[in-house]
Design a protein around this motif. Structure first.
Motif, short mmCIF file in Angstrom:
data_model
loop_
_atom_site.label_atom_id
_atom_site.label_comp_id
_atom_site.label_asym_id
_atom_site.label_seq_id
_atom_site.Cartn_x
_atom_site.Cartn_y
_atom_site.Cartn_z
N GLU A 145 -126.84 17.23 -14.87
CA GLU A 145 -126.14 18.35 -14.89
C GLU A 145 -125.20 18.58 -14.00
O GLU A 145 -124.05 19.57 -14.11
N ASN A 177 -124.25 23.14 -19.90
CA ASN A 177 -124.77 22.11 -20.98
C ASN A 177 -125.56 23.21 -21.90
O ASN A 177 -126.48 24.01 -21.49
N HIS A 191 -128.86 23.75 -24.10
CA HIS A 191 -130.39 23.19 -24.09
C HIS A 191 -130.80 23.23 -25.22
O HIS A 191 -132.16 23.49 -25.45
N HIS A 197 -129.92 30.06 -21.20
CA HIS A 197 -129.92 30.45 -19.69
C HIS A 197 -128.95 29.72 -18.78
O HIS A 197 -128.80 30.17 -17.56
N HIS A 237 -133.11 17.07 -10.32
CA HIS A 237 -134.51 17.55 -10.82
C HIS A 237 -134.50 16.50 -12.18
O HIS A 237 -133.65 16.08 -12.90
N HIS A 293 -129.38 26.74 -12.74
CA HIS A 293 -129.60 27.60 -13.86
C HIS A 293 -131.25 27.70 -14.14
O HIS A 293 -131.39 27.79 -15.45
FE FE Z 1 -130.85 22.83 -17.26
#
Ligand code: FE
Ligand code: DHB
Length: 295
Positions: free
Chosen positions: A240, A57, A59, A125, A193, A12
């Motif tokens: 995530e 999740n 943010h 997002h 990431h 995402h």
């Molecule tokens: Fe994220």
């Protein structure tokens, strides 16, 4: 009985939203990623789900480091989209499947999951980007939503085992729902990431492949690592993947992989998209000839 038809699993990364706004889908940097959504959009158009249960999740729009629910379930009639600072377009509100949300909440609490209930929730997002990839154009989406938020941000994080159990409990709630809706499950975020610190830019292809190779056939294998192991293996935001694990749980015991795409990097992220169909839907013999795309 509601019909759980399958699951969409995707990264995402916020930059995807800016690429969409600037119509960069065919640029050499972006094309390999966007191409992974061609079979997903086709499948969604054919299967026509009514409801999306989305594991992702937050943010920082709803919960910050001072107050962080481990698991939170939305129970609103409508969810506004917000941008926590990426300069992304803000989309029209998302309609909520409110009665189904309360049914899931009742069922989870009866199942001894101590969740937070959110009658108001902003969607960031982690949901707007996957929805824009699946149903482009920013217009009204054909699905109502039940958002399920998992803490992947503030330690202590829930274990992969607990996330899989949560997803399975959501799946049982959906099986027991009296409505006739067709339900698609989403898991968003990942894959590997890390955005900050000494390991910023960290990516681990081997662990990502392990996750993609086990998601459909053996999700329990993904619970052999602790949440902290996953931070080590996938990076501090790669964790995530917990959202994917929970979403996979909601699909039930057997699922069939329909397509996958893996492309490095999109921004700082090993970007992945997978489409799984539940055994039930696949068994009906309506399997679509979607082109498997392996990046
Ligand atoms: Fe994220
Ligand atoms: C990036 C990835 C994310 O999952 C996120 O939430 C924010 C940024 C990135 O790679 O830029």
């Amino acid at each position: 009985m509601a019909d759980i038809i399958g699951g969409v699993f995707t990264s995402h990364v916020p930059a995807i939203g800016n690429a969409i706004a600037k119509q960069r889908q065919q640029d050499p940097y972006w094309k390999p990623f966007f191409d992974g959504f061609v079979p997903v959009r086709r499948w969604l158009a054919e299967r026509a789900p009514d409801v999306a249960v989305v594991f992702s999740n937050d943010h920082g729009l709803n919960f910050f480091l001072d107050k962080m629910p481990t698991f939170a379930v939305g129970a609103a009639a409508e969810y506004r989209n917000g941008d926590e600072g990426w300069g992304l377009p803000v989309y029209a509100p998302f309609p909520g499947a409110q009665a189904l949300s309360w049914h899931i909440i009742d069922s989870l609490v009866a199942d001894e999951f101590d969740i937070t209930t959110c009658q108001e929730m902003l969607l960031d997002h982690a949901i707007s980007i996957p929805f824009e990839l699946c149903w482009p154009g920013g217009g009204p989406r054909p699905v109502k939503i039940v958002p399920v938020s998992i803490n992947t941000v503030q330690h202590p994080l829930p274990s992969p085992k607990r996330c899989l159990a949560l997803g399975r409990a959501v799946g049982r709630a959906l099986q027991a729902w009296g409505g006739a809706e067709k339900i698609v499950i989403f898991g968003t975020g990942g894959l590997s990431h890390q955005l900050e610190g000494k390991r910023a830019g960290f990516i681990n292809k081997d662990y990502d492949r392990f996750c993609m190779d086990h998601l459909a056939s053996d999700p329990d294998a993904m619970t052999r690592h602790s949440a902290l192991d996953i931070v080590e293996l996938a990076g501090s935001q790669g964790v995530e993947i917990l959202n994917w694990i929970a979403a996979r749980g909601a699909l039930g015991e057997t699922a069939v992989e329909i397509s996958r795409n893996y492309h490095i990097p999109i921004s700082n992220t090993a970007a992945a998209t997978m489409l799984l169909e539940t055994a039930e839907t696949a068994r009906r013999g309506e399997r679509l000839e979607v082109e498997a795309f392996v990046g």
